[in-house]
Scaffold this active site. Structure first.
Site, short mmCIF file in Angstrom:
data_model
loop_
_atom_site.label_atom_id
_atom_site.label_comp_id
_atom_site.label_asym_id
_atom_site.label_seq_id
_atom_site.Cartn_x
_atom_site.Cartn_y
_atom_site.Cartn_z
N THR A 12 0.86 -1.19 0.00
CA THR A 12 0.00 0.00 0.00
C THR A 12 0.90 1.24 0.00
O THR A 12 1.97 1.25 0.61
CB THR A 12 -0.95 0.03 1.21
OG1 THR A 12 -0.17 0.04 2.41
CG2 THR A 12 -1.88 -1.17 1.21
N GLY A 13 0.44 2.29 -0.69
CA GLY A 13 1.30 3.48 -0.80
C GLY A 13 2.58 3.13 -1.54
O GLY A 13 3.66 3.53 -1.13
N GLY A 14 2.43 2.41 -2.64
CA GLY A 14 3.62 1.91 -3.35
C GLY A 14 4.07 2.81 -4.50
O GLY A 14 4.92 2.41 -5.28
N SER A 16 5.43 5.90 -4.15
CA SER A 16 6.31 6.99 -3.69
C SER A 16 7.22 6.47 -2.59
O SER A 16 6.90 5.48 -1.91
CB SER A 16 5.42 8.12 -3.16
OG SER A 16 6.20 9.15 -2.57
N GLY A 17 8.37 7.12 -2.42
CA GLY A 17 9.20 6.93 -1.24
C GLY A 17 9.57 5.48 -0.95
O GLY A 17 10.02 4.73 -1.83
N ILE A 18 9.38 5.08 0.30
CA ILE A 18 9.77 3.75 0.76
C ILE A 18 8.98 2.66 0.04
O ILE A 18 9.52 1.61 -0.34
CB ILE A 18 9.57 3.65 2.29
CG1 ILE A 18 10.57 4.57 3.01
CG2 ILE A 18 9.69 2.22 2.78
CD1 ILE A 18 10.27 4.78 4.50
N SER A 137 7.64 3.18 12.76
CA SER A 137 8.57 4.32 12.73
C SER A 137 9.32 4.31 14.06
O SER A 137 8.81 3.78 15.05
CB SER A 137 7.79 5.64 12.63
OG SER A 137 8.61 6.73 12.99
N TYR A 150 1.11 11.49 15.26
CA TYR A 150 1.80 10.53 14.39
C TYR A 150 2.47 9.45 15.25
O TYR A 150 2.34 8.25 14.98
CB TYR A 150 2.84 11.27 13.56
CG TYR A 150 3.70 10.40 12.68
CD1 TYR A 150 3.24 9.98 11.43
CD2 TYR A 150 4.99 10.00 13.07
CE1 TYR A 150 4.03 9.18 10.61
CE2 TYR A 150 5.78 9.20 12.26
CZ TYR A 150 5.30 8.80 11.02
OH TYR A 150 6.09 8.01 10.21
P1 NAD Z 1 5.67 9.07 0.93
O1 NAD Z 1 4.76 10.23 1.10
O2 NAD Z 1 6.75 9.18 -0.09
O3 NAD Z 1 4.81 7.77 0.63
C1 NAD Z 1 3.60 7.53 1.29
C2 NAD Z 1 2.75 6.67 0.41
O4 NAD Z 1 1.51 6.43 1.06
C3 NAD Z 1 2.42 7.36 -0.92
O5 NAD Z 1 2.46 6.38 -1.93
C4 NAD Z 1 1.00 7.84 -0.71
O6 NAD Z 1 0.28 7.89 -1.94
C5 NAD Z 1 0.47 6.73 0.18
N1 NAD Z 1 -0.72 7.12 0.91
C6 NAD Z 1 -0.90 8.12 1.78
N2 NAD Z 1 -2.16 8.13 2.23
C7 NAD Z 1 -2.78 7.10 1.62
C8 NAD Z 1 -4.09 6.59 1.65
N3 NAD Z 1 -5.04 7.15 2.41
N4 NAD Z 1 -4.37 5.50 0.91
C9 NAD Z 1 -3.44 4.93 0.14
N5 NAD Z 1 -2.18 5.37 0.05
C10 NAD Z 1 -1.87 6.45 0.78
O7 NAD Z 1 6.26 8.77 2.36
P2 NAD Z 1 7.27 7.66 2.94
O8 NAD Z 1 8.25 8.42 3.73
O9 NAD Z 1 7.75 6.74 1.88
O10 NAD Z 1 6.30 6.90 3.96
C11 NAD Z 1 5.94 5.54 3.83
C12 NAD Z 1 5.69 4.97 5.22
O11 NAD Z 1 6.90 4.99 5.95
C13 NAD Z 1 4.67 5.75 6.07
O12 NAD Z 1 3.86 4.83 6.79
C14 NAD Z 1 5.56 6.50 7.03
O13 NAD Z 1 4.91 6.81 8.24
C15 NAD Z 1 6.68 5.51 7.22
N6 NAD Z 1 7.91 6.09 7.75
C16 NAD Z 1 8.64 6.97 6.99
C17 NAD Z 1 9.82 7.49 7.51
C18 NAD Z 1 10.66 8.44 6.73
O14 NAD Z 1 11.57 9.06 7.30
N7 NAD Z 1 10.44 8.60 5.44
C19 NAD Z 1 10.23 7.15 8.80
C20 NAD Z 1 9.47 6.28 9.54
C21 NAD Z 1 8.32 5.74 9.00
#
Ligand code: NAD
Length: 249
Positions: A12-14, A16-18, A137, A150
Site C-alpha cells: 500500500t502506498g507503493g 512513492s518513497g519507501i 517508525s 503521528y
Molecule cells: P511518501 O509520502 O513518499 O509515501 C507515502 C505513500 O503512502 C504514498 O504512496 C501515498 O500515496 C500513500 N498514501 C498516503 N495516504 C494514503 C491513503 N489514504 N491511501 C493509500 N495510500 C496512501 O512517504 P514515505 O516516507 O515513503 O512513507 C511511507 C511509510 O513509511 C509511512 O507509513 C511513514 O509513516 C513511514 N515512515 C517513513 C519514515 C521516513 O523518514 N520517510 C520514517 C518512519 C516511517
C-alpha cells in the site's frame, strides 16, 4: 536464486518513497507486485518506471469500500497474496495545544484504521506461511516535538504486530513491524516546511544519528525484502529498526 521468486505481494502506498523503492526491489527479487495509492497519475508513473510484474490499483486505505475493491481485484487476478507490506502512512506537524479533531482523524484513519483493515481484509487471500510487514517508525517509541499524533499511530502499529502474531499463529503467518529512522522521501514535502527548513531539519537530525547521515528508501526496502523472504523464516513479532542507530542509543 531470487529471494521472492514466484511470490505475490501487495504494497500500500507503493507509488512513492519507501513503498516505491520496495516495489522495485520486490520485482527485482522475482515477485509479482500490486501497488496502491490515491492518485492515478502517480500510480501510472510508478508502474511505467518498474515495467513488468507490477500492477497499480487506485485505492485509499482509509476507505473500506476501496479496500474491498482492491482485494476483489487481487483475488480475481492472482488468487492469493504471499506478502503484505502495509506501508501507506502520513505525518503532519501539530504541537499539543493546536491539535484539531480533523488532524487526529486524518492521521489515525490512514495510519491505524487503514492499516488494520488492509491486513484484516487481506487475510482470506493469505496462505499458510505468508509474511505481513507493518510500516511503523522510530516514533513508535521515541518522542518528537509537535509529532505526537503521528507517534501515537506508530505505537499502535507496533502493538498490532505483537497482537496479530498471536492471532495468526495457527496459520503460521508471520507479522513484523519495520521502523525506519530519518529517510527523506516525497512525504517530507507534506510536512509544511519550505526547502530551507526541510534541509535544516535533515541536517539537524543527521547529527543525532550514529552513522552521521540520514537513510535512503533503498536501505529500508532491503530490510523489507528480508522480512518478506524466507531468510526471516524464524523472525516473528519484532520491530526491526532501520535507523542508523538513532533510536538505539
Ligand atoms: P511518501 O509520502 O513518499 O509515501 C507515502 C505513500 O503512502 C504514498 O504512496 C501515498 O500515496 C500513500 N498514501 C498516503 N495516504 C494514503 C491513503 N489514504 N491511501 C493509500 N495510500 C496512501 O512517504 P514515505 O516516507 O515513503 O512513507 C511511507 C511509510 O513509511 C509511512 O507509513 C511513514 O509513516 C513511514 N515512515 C517513513 C519514515 C521516513 O523518514 N520517510 C520514517 C518512519 C516511517
Amino acid at each position: 536464486m531470487n529471494k521472492l521468486e514466484g511470490k505475490v505481494a501487495l504494497i500500500t502506498g507503493g507509488n512513492s518513497g519507501i513503498g516505491l523503492a520496495t516495489a522495485k526491489q520486490f520485482v527485482a527479487e522475482g515477485a509479482y507486485v500490486f501497488i496502491t495509492g490515491r492518485r492515478q497519475a502517480e500510480l501510472d508513473a510508478a508502474v511505467d518506471a518498474i515495467g513488468e510484474n507490477i500492477r497499480g490499483i487506485q485505492s485509499d486505505v482509509s476507505n473500506l469500500a476501496d479496500l474491498d475493491r482492491l482485494f476483489a481485484t487481487i483475488k480475481q487476478e492472482q488468487g492469493h497474496l504471499d506478502v503484505v507490506f502495509a506501508n501507506a502512512g502520513v505525518g503532519e506537524i501539530a504541537p499539543l495545544g493546536s491539535i484539531t479533531e480533523e488532524h487526529f482523524d486524518k492521521i489515525f484513519n490512514i495510519n491505524v484504521k487503514g492499516l488494520l483493515f488492509t491486513v484484516q481484509k487481506a487475510l482470506p487471500l493469505l496462505p499458510e506461511g505468508a509474511s505481513i510487514i507493518l510500516n511503523a517508525s522510530i516514533n513508535s517509541m521515541k518522542g518528537v516535538p509537535a509529532f505526537s499524533v503521528y507517534g501515537a499511530t506508530k505505537a499502535a502499529v507496533r502493538s498490532f504486530a505483537r497482537n496479530w502474531t498471536l492471532d495468526l499463529k495457527e496459520r503460521q503467518i508471520r507479522v513484523n513491524a519495520i521502523s525506519p529512522g530519518v529517510v527523506p522521501t516525497p512525504g517530507y514535502g507534506l510536512l509544511g516546511l519550505n526547502d530551507q527548513q526541510l534541509q535544516e531539519f535533515v541536517d539537524s537530525q543527521a547529527i543525532n544519528i550514529p552513522l552521521g547521515r540520514v537513510g535512503t528508501p533503498d536501505e529500508i526496502a532491503k530490510a523489507v525484502v528480508f522480512l518478506a523472504s524466507d531468510d526471516s523464516s524464524f523472525v516473528n513479532g519484532i520491530e526491526l529498526f532501520v535507523d542508523g542507530g538513532m533510536a538505539q542509543i
